[in-house]
Structures are given as structure tokens and as C-alpha cells.
Design a protein around this motif. Structure first.
Motif: not given
Length: 308
Positions: A39, A42-44, A46-49, A54
Motif C-alpha cells: 500500500n 502502490y496506494p489504491d 486496484d483502482g489505478q493499476y 501511475y
């Protein structure tokens, strides 16, 4: 053991030496330290990969292939998306056999389980949007070099479509085929032939594989102490901490990064090994210039020979 970091020397002399990591760089452990580490880098996720900007400046680093694969598998399983599993076709090169019917001694399951540094595994589990790294030179003119990072855009049975996220060809969509290759360093008395996509997922990469990459957000996962025997270990900051960035520094970093990637994608493997540890594009250029043209004294001598 001699560690030299930054402008100072740490741990000079013989014996065991330890490096103290600044407190503000350490992620405080909780009930799930692995997830907390992910986290932080790679914060968030699942929503930004799926966002190129990013992914391209972030990576996890691990000390061994086993740790890297553990982290990559964990991250892949936590991301929503349809999994595609690709299995390689493995065999033993007939020309490498010294004993008649030696290939009968090694079952296909044994060959499938063999793993080598910088070589694709028998089983690849992929999803659209995952970052991947090329493990072979495919087309240097198109930017498809060993170490190039891409994002998967489509998954088919015989080919993978991906978008380059580093180098001068950034944003270009390319197709990656299955190829047959053999590991360059093997302890076995035969040559393995593996037909597989020459890639690996690169949310996480080994510390050695990160050389030559330009990253802004780096997490280092060390589940156990690591040691270096008889080697010089050089560390460079991926970039300064966010609080010290300014527009001029970012511009200089981006120019240097683009120049390095352009050079790395245009040199041969031998040349790449000669410059892999250099982080300044101008120094890389000078090394290659000297290699091809010789020193100033050599140039002057050549010029004199041509004019007399």
C-alpha cells in the motif's frame, strides 16, 4: 565487507556491519506487514493499476527471485480481472546430449519446474493491465529490449499486446510472441529449450534487475537479513524525497532518464554490460564514445596518419 552509501562510508573494515535505515523511510509493521508495504508503494492499486503514469514510476525491489515471485503473485491475486494462464513447451536440445537417450532421464514435469535467473517461468499468470518486463531483446529499433517495461493491453492465445511505458518509444503498442530460448547459465548437463512469452510480471523486481530503471516511488521488501560477501554494493537514490523536488530537478531527471533509456535500447548486450552501473547519461555516452573512437590521443594519432 565494505558498504559505501551516499557521500560517506559505512561499515569499513572486516566483519559484520549493519546499515541503519532512517526512521522516516521504514514502514511500521502491523498485522499484515506485506500488505502495508504494498500500500505504501502502490496506494489504491486496484483502482489505478491501469493508469500508465501511475505504474511507470513505481516498483518493489526484492533480494531474490523467490521473494519477487511471492510478491508478484500476492499482488496479482489482489487485483480484480480475468486471469489468463500460459504454459510453456519444454524440451531438451538434442545437440546438447552427451549420452544416448539422456532426455528420457528427465521427465517433462522436471523440466517445467526448472527456474533460472532472467528466464521466463513455465507458468505465467497474467491479467490485462499488469506491468511486465521483457527478458530478451526482440527488436531494438522498436524499443523492445531486455529490461523494457510495458503494460498488457490485450491477451490472446498466441500473442500479447502491450504498451511500452519507458524509453523513447513510450506509448507505442507492440505485439509480443512466444519464442524458443535457452537459459544462458545452467548447472544441468543439458540445454533446456523453452517456448514461452519472454516476459515476467514486474510489480516487483530483483534489486539487480532494477539497475538502469528510473523510478520515483520504490519499496524494498527484505523479509530476512541479506549479506554481501566480497562484493562492492553501490546504491543510488531513485530520486530525492518528494519534499525536495522542484521543477528544475524533475526536468533534469526526466531528461537524463530518457537519454539513458534511449542509449540502453540501442546498444548490444556486451555494450550494455559495460555501462549498466552508470546512472548519468553523459557518462554513459563518454564511455561508449571512448570505446568506439578511442581516447583523444588515439584520435589525434589517427588524424595525423590520415593527413601525412
Amino acid at each position: 565487507m565494505d558498504f559505501k552509501i551516499g557521500n560517506g562510508d559505512l561499515g569499513e573494515g572486516d566483519g559484520d556491519n549493519y546499515i541503519t535505515i532512517p526512521h522516516d523511510l521504514i514502514i511500521q509493521p502491523t498485522q499484515n506487514p506485506l500488505q502495508d508495504t504494498i500500500n505504501s508503494t502502490y496506494p489504491d492499486l486496484d483502482g489505478q493499476y491501469m493508469d500508465t503514469s501511475y505504474i511507470q514510476d513505481r516498483a518493489f525491489l526484492g533480494p531474490t527471485n523467490e521473494v519477487v515471485e511471492e510478491l508478484n503473485d500476492y499482488i496479482i491475486s489482489s487485483i480484480n480481472g480475468v486471469e489468463h494462464e500460459y504454459l510453456s513447451s519444454d524440451s531438451i536440445c538434442k545437440a546438447s546430449l552427451n549420452v544416448v537417450d539422456q532426455d528420457i532421464l528427465y521427465h517433462i514435469e522436471f523440466l517445467n519446474n526448472l527456474r533460472f535467473l532472467g528466464f521466463p517461468n513455465h507458468k505465467l499468470t497474467l491479467k490485462v493491465g499488469l506491468p511486465i518486463m521483457l527478458l530478451r531483446n526482440l527488436n531494438q529499433n522498436e524499443g523492445l529490449c531486455n529490461g523494457t517495461r510495458l503494460i498488457i493491453t490485450k491477451l490472446a492465445t498466441w500473442v500479447i499486446e502491450a504498451k511500452i511505458i519507458i524509453g523513447t518509444n513510450i506509448g507505442t503498442c507492440v505485439f509480443i510472441p512466444r519464442i524458443t530460448s535457452s537459459p544462458s547459465d545452467s548447472k544441468w548437463p543439458f540445454v533446456l529449450k523453452r517456448r514461452q512469452f519472454p516476459i515476467s510480471v514486474c510489480f516487483t523486481m530483483t534489486i539487480n534487475k532494477s539497475q538502469g530503471q528510473s523510478l520515483k516511488h520504490v519499496g524494498v521488501y527484505l523479509p530476512r537479513p541479506i549479506s554481501v560477501m566480497g562484493n562492492y554494493v553501490g546504491w543510488t537514490r531513485p530520486e530525492a524525497t518528494k519534499s525536495t523536488w522542484d521543477k528544475a530537478a524533475l526536468a533534469a531527471i526526466n531528461v537524463n532518464r530518457k537519454a539513458l533509456n534511449a542509449i540502453f535500447c540501442g546498444v548490444s548486450l556486451d555494450e550494455f554490460h559495460r555501462i549498466i552501473y552508470v546512472t548519468i547519461a553523459k557518462e554513459v555516452w563518454e564511455i561508449l564514445e571512448t570505446t568506439y573512437e578511442g581516447t583523444k590521443k588515439v584520435k589525434d594519432t589517427k588524424l595525423q596518419m590520415l593527413t601525412t
